[in-house]
Design an enzyme around this catalytic site. Structure first.
Site, PDB file in Angstrom:
ATOM      1  N   ASN A 178      -7.043   6.215  -1.578  1.00  0.00           N
ATOM      2  CA  ASN A 178      -5.946   5.281  -1.327  1.00  0.00           C
ATOM      3  C   ASN A 178      -6.178   4.126  -2.310  1.00  0.00           C
ATOM      4  O   ASN A 178      -7.115   3.345  -2.139  1.00  0.00           O
ATOM      5  CB  ASN A 178      -6.011   4.824   0.135  1.00  0.00           C
ATOM      6  N   GLU A 194      -5.942   8.592   7.941  1.00  0.00           N
ATOM      7  CA  GLU A 194      -6.489   8.185   6.632  1.00  0.00           C
ATOM      8  C   GLU A 194      -7.877   8.766   6.404  1.00  0.00           C
ATOM      9  O   GLU A 194      -8.248   9.075   5.273  1.00  0.00           O
ATOM     10  CB  GLU A 194      -6.528   6.660   6.515  1.00  0.00           C
ATOM     11  N   LYS A 247      -9.489   2.014  -1.809  1.00  0.00           N
ATOM     12  CA  LYS A 247      -9.693   1.453  -0.456  1.00  0.00           C
ATOM     13  C   LYS A 247     -11.040   1.862   0.133  1.00  0.00           C
ATOM     14  O   LYS A 247     -11.347   3.059   0.233  1.00  0.00           O
ATOM     15  CB  LYS A 247      -8.549   1.923   0.445  1.00  0.00           C
ATOM     16  N   CYS A 275      -4.830  -2.965   2.853  1.00  0.00           N
ATOM     17  CA  CYS A 275      -4.559  -2.927   4.295  1.00  0.00           C
ATOM     18  C   CYS A 275      -5.770  -3.216   5.178  1.00  0.00           C
ATOM     19  O   CYS A 275      -6.196  -4.344   5.287  1.00  0.00           O
ATOM     20  CB  CYS A 275      -3.902  -1.600   4.660  1.00  0.00           C
ATOM     21  N   ASN A 333       0.252  -1.185   5.402  1.00  0.00           N
ATOM     22  CA  ASN A 333       1.168  -0.409   6.250  1.00  0.00           C
ATOM     23  C   ASN A 333       0.601  -0.493   7.647  1.00  0.00           C
ATOM     24  O   ASN A 333      -0.334   0.252   7.983  1.00  0.00           O
ATOM     25  CB  ASN A 333       1.150   1.071   5.853  1.00  0.00           C
ATOM     26  N   GLU A 380       0.870  -1.191   0.000  1.00  0.00           N
ATOM     27  CA  GLU A 380       0.000   0.000   0.000  1.00  0.00           C
ATOM     28  C   GLU A 380       0.909   1.245   0.000  1.00  0.00           C
ATOM     29  O   GLU A 380       1.962   1.240   0.644  1.00  0.00           O
ATOM     30  CB  GLU A 380      -0.820  -0.028   1.302  1.00  0.00           C
TER      31      GLU A 380
END
Ligand code: CDT
Length: 321
Positions: A107, A143, A124, A169, A194, A47
């Site tokens: 993302n 995020e 994501k 993730c 991550n 990622e």
């Protein structure tokens, strides 16, 4: 004839804030070179593989935030990776921060085939963390500030001899992620991550970070009868430990390959797609065994709704003691 695809998780050690895209891409090409020598046909990078994991910092200036984003793909700096992929016949998954022409931030991961052509994009869906500065934490996980939830759902792609799906993730912790793709026949689900080695939102023993990573990847491979290739960013990045532990899990739920270091490392396995089919035709034959008339709550309700007070089974007995 047995379908076998040699694939790899291309784990990356830390990426410093000052490290350039070109340097990251050179590291990836080095791993791709090794992949070629080991017969790999498909590899998965982490990622946000082109920069440090920037959501650990609170930034107010969006000009600064957007220095971590890509406006197009391939970019000038990433083009050599696409060219090598085409030259060596190796497909790949790449995670990066995407800024769209109309100003949206995602993302994102892309699926690039063995001719160097982008065949799929995923954004994501399950964004972890918080959106406001929380100064009591040793580092942030912003995020929810820097990205919007993905708007593409969980598509799959028929490419490179298999049905591929992607996740990123935190998505790996949610069973809906995999089931949405396995309902479309996903055989290989790739994901980059991550994950800091400490949970800063609540006390959690450190060993659980890797344990939960293995747990969700292995269980999901089994319950959806597919391979999961999970690729980490690893090591101490800008003072924060990232768990690493990249792995490939097969449809039995067993791990078939696992990273041994917290550095750039290629983790290789032969994916036997006959094992995928075996699970999909027996225990996890969805058409035969699923009971969708009982699953409505999963898509009609987000949070928990408790039953009315006093009607929990056993409550009367317990309260009389
Ligand atoms: N990048 C990412 O999604 N990391 C999350 C950290 C969770 S703690 C806020 C993960 O699920 O690993």
């Amino acid at each position: 004839m047995a379908r076998i695809i040699t694939a790899a998780a291309a784990q990356m050690g830390p990426i410093a804030r000052a490290e350039s895209r070109t340097s990251c891409v050179n590291r990836m090409i080095e791993m791709m070179r090794e992949a070629k020598s080991r017969g790999v046909r498909y590899m998965v990078f982490p990622e946000l593989a082109l920069t440090t994991f920037f959501p650990r910092w609170y930034m107010e200036d969006w000009k600064e935030v957007e220095t971590f984003f890509e406006r197009t793909m391939p970019t000038k700096e990433t083009l050599p990776l696409f060219e090598k992929a085409a030259e060596w016949g190796i497909g790949f998954y790449l995670g990066y921060a995407e800024l769209t022409e109309d100003g949206h931030h995602y993302n994102t991961s892309i699926l690039v085939n063995d001719k160097g052509r982008i065949v799929g994009k995923y954004r994501k869906v399950h964004l972890p963390g918080h959106s406001e500065h929380e100064p009591h934490r040793p580092w942030q996980h912003l995020e929810k500030r820097y990205f919007e939830p993905g708007d593409l759902g969980f598509p799959v792609w028929r490419t490179m001899g298999a049905i591929h799906g992607m996740a990123i993730c935190n998505d790996r912790r949610w069973p809906e992620t995999y089931r949405s793709m396995s309902l479309q026949g996903a055989e290989i689900i790739s994901l980059g991550y991550n994950t800091p080695d400490e949970n800063t939102s609540a006390f959690e023993p450190k060993h659980l970070r890797n344990f939960h990573n293995d747990l969700v990847v292995q269980a999901s491979a089994y319950q959806n009868s597919c391979y999961v290739i999970a690729t980490a960013k690893a090591g101490i990045e800008e003072g924060v430990g990232m768990i690493g532990g990249s792995l490939i899990a097969q449809p039995s739920g067993e791990i078939v390959a696992k990273a041994q270091t917290l550095e750039d490392e290629l983790v290789v396995a032969d994916l036997r797609l006959d094992l995928v089919q075996m699970g999909k035709e027996t225990v996890f034959n969805f058409a035969k065994h699923r009971r969708i008339e009982h699953y409505g709550r999963i898509t009609s309700q987000t949070g928990v709704e408790l039953p009315p007070a006093g009607e929990v089974e056993g409550e009367d007995v317990l309260s009389r003691k």
